[in-house]
Design an enzyme around this catalytic site. Structure first.
Site, short mmCIF file in Angstrom:
data_model
loop_
_atom_site.label_atom_id
_atom_site.label_comp_id
_atom_site.label_asym_id
_atom_site.label_seq_id
_atom_site.Cartn_x
_atom_site.Cartn_y
_atom_site.Cartn_z
N THR A 177 15.97 50.03 62.60
CA THR A 177 15.82 48.85 61.74
C THR A 177 16.49 47.62 62.35
O THR A 177 17.46 47.76 63.12
CB THR A 177 16.44 49.14 60.36
OG1 THR A 177 16.53 47.92 59.62
CG2 THR A 177 17.85 49.73 60.48
N ASP A 178 16.03 46.45 61.95
CA ASP A 178 16.68 45.22 62.40
C ASP A 178 18.08 45.06 61.79
O ASP A 178 18.88 44.26 62.25
CB ASP A 178 15.82 43.99 62.07
CG ASP A 178 15.49 43.83 60.59
OD1 ASP A 178 15.92 44.68 59.78
OD2 ASP A 178 14.80 42.85 60.25
N GLU A 179 18.37 45.86 60.75
CA GLU A 179 19.66 45.70 60.08
C GLU A 179 20.84 46.10 60.96
O GLU A 179 21.98 45.78 60.64
CB GLU A 179 19.69 46.52 58.79
CG GLU A 179 18.68 46.04 57.79
CD GLU A 179 18.87 46.64 56.41
OE1 GLU A 179 19.97 47.13 56.12
OE2 GLU A 179 17.91 46.60 55.63
N TYR B 163 24.36 52.04 55.04
CA TYR B 163 23.04 52.41 55.59
C TYR B 163 22.88 51.91 57.02
O TYR B 163 22.60 52.69 57.94
CB TYR B 163 21.92 51.85 54.70
CG TYR B 163 20.58 51.78 55.41
CD1 TYR B 163 19.88 52.93 55.75
CD2 TYR B 163 20.01 50.55 55.76
CE1 TYR B 163 18.66 52.87 56.42
CE2 TYR B 163 18.80 50.48 56.42
CZ TYR B 163 18.12 51.64 56.76
OH TYR B 163 16.92 51.58 57.42
N LYS C 80 22.39 53.82 60.75
CA LYS C 80 21.24 53.63 61.64
C LYS C 80 21.73 53.14 63.02
O LYS C 80 21.24 53.59 64.05
CB LYS C 80 20.26 52.60 61.05
CG LYS C 80 19.53 53.07 59.80
CD LYS C 80 18.63 54.27 60.02
CE LYS C 80 17.40 53.96 60.85
NZ LYS C 80 16.48 55.13 60.93
P1 NAD Z 1 11.66 56.55 52.87
O1 NAD Z 1 12.98 56.66 52.21
O2 NAD Z 1 10.47 56.07 52.11
O3 NAD Z 1 11.25 57.97 53.51
C1 NAD Z 1 12.18 58.79 54.15
C2 NAD Z 1 11.54 60.16 54.35
O4 NAD Z 1 12.45 60.99 55.09
C3 NAD Z 1 11.23 60.89 53.05
O5 NAD Z 1 9.95 61.48 53.11
C4 NAD Z 1 12.32 61.96 52.97
O6 NAD Z 1 11.93 63.11 52.25
C5 NAD Z 1 12.56 62.25 54.44
N1 NAD Z 1 13.89 62.79 54.70
C6 NAD Z 1 15.08 62.30 54.27
N2 NAD Z 1 16.10 63.07 54.70
C7 NAD Z 1 15.54 64.07 55.45
C8 NAD Z 1 16.08 65.16 56.18
N3 NAD Z 1 17.40 65.39 56.22
N4 NAD Z 1 15.23 65.98 56.84
C9 NAD Z 1 13.88 65.75 56.79
N5 NAD Z 1 13.33 64.74 56.10
C10 NAD Z 1 14.15 63.89 55.44
O7 NAD Z 1 11.94 55.63 54.14
P2 NAD Z 1 10.99 54.55 54.84
O8 NAD Z 1 11.17 53.24 54.16
O9 NAD Z 1 9.65 55.11 55.00
O10 NAD Z 1 11.71 54.42 56.27
C11 NAD Z 1 11.36 55.30 57.33
C12 NAD Z 1 12.16 54.94 58.55
O11 NAD Z 1 11.90 53.60 58.94
C13 NAD Z 1 13.66 55.06 58.37
O12 NAD Z 1 14.22 55.58 59.55
C14 NAD Z 1 14.11 53.62 58.16
O13 NAD Z 1 15.44 53.44 58.59
C15 NAD Z 1 13.13 52.89 59.05
N6 NAD Z 1 12.87 51.48 58.67
C16 NAD Z 1 12.47 51.18 57.41
C17 NAD Z 1 12.16 49.87 57.09
C18 NAD Z 1 11.69 49.48 55.69
O14 NAD Z 1 11.44 48.32 55.44
N7 NAD Z 1 11.53 50.43 54.76
C19 NAD Z 1 12.27 48.87 58.06
C20 NAD Z 1 12.68 49.22 59.35
C21 NAD Z 1 12.97 50.53 59.65
O1 TDX Z 2 16.02 44.76 42.57
C1 TDX Z 2 16.23 44.19 43.65
N1 TDX Z 2 16.46 42.85 43.66
C2 TDX Z 2 16.69 42.15 44.81
O2 TDX Z 2 16.90 40.92 44.77
C3 TDX Z 2 16.22 44.91 44.91
C4 TDX Z 2 15.97 46.39 44.95
C5 TDX Z 2 16.45 44.18 46.07
N2 TDX Z 2 16.69 42.85 46.03
C6 TDX Z 2 16.88 42.11 47.30
C7 TDX Z 2 17.86 42.72 48.27
C8 TDX Z 2 17.28 42.32 49.63
O3 TDX Z 2 17.74 41.04 49.99
O4 TDX Z 2 15.62 42.13 47.97
C9 TDX Z 2 15.78 42.25 49.39
C10 TDX Z 2 15.05 43.50 49.87
O5 TDX Z 2 15.74 44.63 49.34
P1 TDX Z 2 15.31 46.13 49.70
O6 TDX Z 2 13.88 46.35 49.37
O7 TDX Z 2 16.32 47.05 49.11
O8 TDX Z 2 15.37 46.12 51.30
P2 TDX Z 2 16.56 45.82 52.35
O9 TDX Z 2 17.88 46.08 51.79
O10 TDX Z 2 16.29 44.47 52.95
O11 TDX Z 2 16.25 46.99 53.45
C11 TDX Z 2 14.89 47.33 53.79
O12 TDX Z 2 14.55 46.76 55.04
C12 TDX Z 2 15.18 47.26 56.17
C13 TDX Z 2 14.72 48.84 53.85
O13 TDX Z 2 15.09 49.39 52.60
C14 TDX Z 2 15.50 49.44 54.97
O14 TDX Z 2 15.23 50.84 55.07
C15 TDX Z 2 15.10 48.77 56.26
O15 TDX Z 2 15.91 49.23 57.32
#
Ligand code: NAD
Ligand code: TDX
Length: 473
Positions: free
Chosen positions: A128-130, A155, A159
């Site tokens: 992630t960019d975080e 988190y 990562k």
């Molecule tokens: P998500 O939480 O929707 O899905 C995570 C999945 O991993 C689930 O299916 C869960 O059951 C599985 N999992 C969790 N722990 C496990 C374990 N110990 N063994 C096997 N499976 C396990 O997450 P997401 O939003 O789809 O993110 C996927 C990946 O992308 C993550 O690595 C996250 O850091 C990265 N990422 C997410 C975002 C975003 O905006 N959501 C952005 C950048 C990177």
């Molecule tokens: O109820 C809310 N109100 C609100 O203002 C929630 C749930 C979030 N927020 C804000 C927090 C953040 O600034 O919205 C923004 C986005 O929040 P999230 O959806 O929780 O995402 P963020 O914390 O930015 O992280 C996401 O992007 C990077 C993913 O969850 C991560 O897995 C990924 O690495």
């Protein structure tokens, strides 16, 4: 550009989550010769529905934990590559309870790298960019592959740790790896705990959306299908040992996104609640994806954010049966986390017990336990009025300052019965529960649960008090 890698059998960890399942669909739809083994533990965030209906000769689901080395020994041989998506992914959860993040994100990556080392498979690490921390709101800079790591949340620190493991294993053991760091994804199948789906489903339920802080925080939105195509390009064309940033120039602040959702759903754009900010809330993320575009020729296909958001809203409206089962538990978790923010983050771990041993270790544990139990049996935890709180009319929990001095030093409350005692870290008052059963008897004991309930009830009252100072939960 280096030689093209043509995998035939890949493992996708976390392939039942939001982004992992999108990648599985992407591979099935665009690369007919590739078989996918999904390895997923099916945590609260994993849903096999996300990959339901895909041809069984193309996709196999193995339900299991990436931390399980024996399982990896069984399934990794015979595969050409692992694409690692599995993670605990939600910042708010990591603030309330970091432990699962350490286990899955750090130990899980370690186990996979050890399997990669043992069986010589190609490995792509989805990050992630975080990991880069945040940028100032008025800073024109964006993250690049050279930006120093500076994670802010539990988190993002896990990562970042996992990325470091990949780099060290690559250099030391000569593994064939790549890393990608992507910005915020949106699209269908995203869990209702995340910002965009939470607000869409709140509006469907007639609940006002919740905006953290001042809503000025900026996220760089990318459609999850563009993330998938970028990961495929890096897997097959990326240079070994390299990191690629993935982003689609989609910077927007949260209040803008929220107003767009409200307007697209036919609501007043101001019809939302301002709520307390996330602790340590990163201000701005922004990705410079020049390297990916220049080296691998990748381009995002979804450049119209308003259109993509509208399609996402339509998907949640049409697919209530997919998200409905997770909605109430998610909102219950948010209520528990609100208590944690007020009390738990200040409570020294282990202060709260009655006889020296106990299942309850902190305010966060109390809050979580009671909300989970209340959620499970249909009870509701209802805040009482501040007037009732001060009048002592709110049941067995009373401030220590109202006790006669003789009862202050011992474990006896004014009624002469044994009491459970804890110190409220915000207000410096002692809280008592007149109990015969002790908390350490555990949640299975209904009386002990009642004790916990009373303690949290008091915490809820304190939140009511704090609301007076302008903080909303
Ligand atoms: P998500 O939480 O929707 O899905 C995570 C999945 O991993 C689930 O299916 C869960 O059951 C599985 N999992 C969790 N722990 C496990 C374990 N110990 N063994 C096997 N499976 C396990 O997450 P997401 O939003 O789809 O993110 C996927 C990946 O992308 C993550 O690595 C996250 O850091 C990265 N990422 C997410 C975002 C975003 O905006 N959501 C952005 C950048 C990177
Ligand atoms: O109820 C809310 N109100 C609100 O203002 C929630 C749930 C979030 N927020 C804000 C927090 C953040 O600034 O919205 C923004 C986005 O929040 P999230 O959806 O929780 O995402 P963020 O914390 O930015 O992280 C996401 O992007 C990077 C993913 O969850 C991560 O897995 C990924 O690495």
């Amino acid at each position: 550009m280096s030689e093209i890698f043509e995998p035939k059998n890949i493992i996708v960890t976390g392939g039942c989550g939001f982004i992992g399942s999108n990648f599985v669909h992407y591979v099935v739809n665009n690369h007919p010769g590739v078989h996918v083994t999904v390895l997923d533990k099916l945590t609260y965030a994993g849903n096999p529905e996300n990959i339901a209906g895909l041809p069984s000769d193309r996709v196999e689901l193995v339900v299991g934990d990436i931390c399980d080395a024996e399982l990896l020994d069984r399934i990794v041989p015979g595969h050409d590559a692992i694409v690692h998506y599995a993670a605990e992914s939600h910042n708010d959860n990591s603030i309330a309870d970091p432990e699962p993040f350490l286990r899955t994100n750090v130990e899980g990556t370690f186990r996979l790298l050890e399997a990669v080392r043992k069986y010589g498979v190609r490995y792509h690490h989805v990050s992630t960019d975080e990991v880069y921390g945040d940028l100032a709101l008025d800073d024109p800079a964006k993250f690049t592959e050279e930006t120093p790591y500076h994670p802010s949340s539990p988190y993002s620190s896990t990562k970042a740790s996992s990325d470091m493991l990949v780099r060290a294993w690559t250099r030391t053991y000569g593994l064939r790896t790549t890393i990608s760091n992507c910005s915020n994804n949106y699209g269908p199948y995203q869990h209702v705990e995340k910002f965009i789906p939470r607000q869409i489903t709140n509006i469907i339920d007639g609940v006002r959306p919740k905006l953290y802080g001042r809503g000025e925080n900026v996220r760089d939105w990318i459609h999850t299908e563009d993330h998938s195509s970028a990961v495929w390009d890096i897997l097959t064309k990326g240079r070994m040992g390299e990191t690629y940033l993935i982003g689609a120039d989609g910077e927007k602040n949260n209040i803008t996104v929220l107003r767009m959702i409200l307007e697209a759903m036919g609501r007043d754009p101001e019809d939302f609640d301002w709520v307390a900010d996330r602790p340590g809330h990163d201000r701005r993320y922004a990705i410079d994806s020049t390297k990916l575009q220049r080296e691998l020729g990748w381009r995002p296909a979804h450049t119209d954010f308003a259109g993509g958001l509208k399609a996402t809203i339509d998907w949640y409206v049409a697919n209530e049966s997919w998200w409905r089962p997770a909605k109430e538990a998610t909102e219950a978790r948010y209520r528990a986390q609100a208590i944690f923010h007020v009390l738990g983050s200040h409570a020294p771990y282990g202060t709260y017990n009655c006889t020296g041993s106990g299942v309850v270790k902190s305010w966060a544990d109390i809050a979580r336990a009671v909300f989970e139990a209340a959620n499970g049996n249909g009870d509701r935890v209802v805040p009482v009025s501040i007037a009732d709180y001060y009048a002592g009319a709110a049941g067995p929990v009373v401030p220590r300052s109202t006790f006669p001095s003789s009862s202050r030093s011992g474990s006896t409350c004014p009624t002469g019965r044994r009491s459970l005692r804890s110190t409220c870290p915000c207000f410096g008052i002692q809280l008592y529960y007149q109990n015969e059963p002790m908390v350490h008897e555990g949640l299975a004991d209904g009386r002990a649960l009642h004790a916990l309930y009373c303690m949290v009830n008091c915490a809820v009252k304190l939140i009511s008090v704090i609301k007076l100072d302008g903080i909303e939960y």
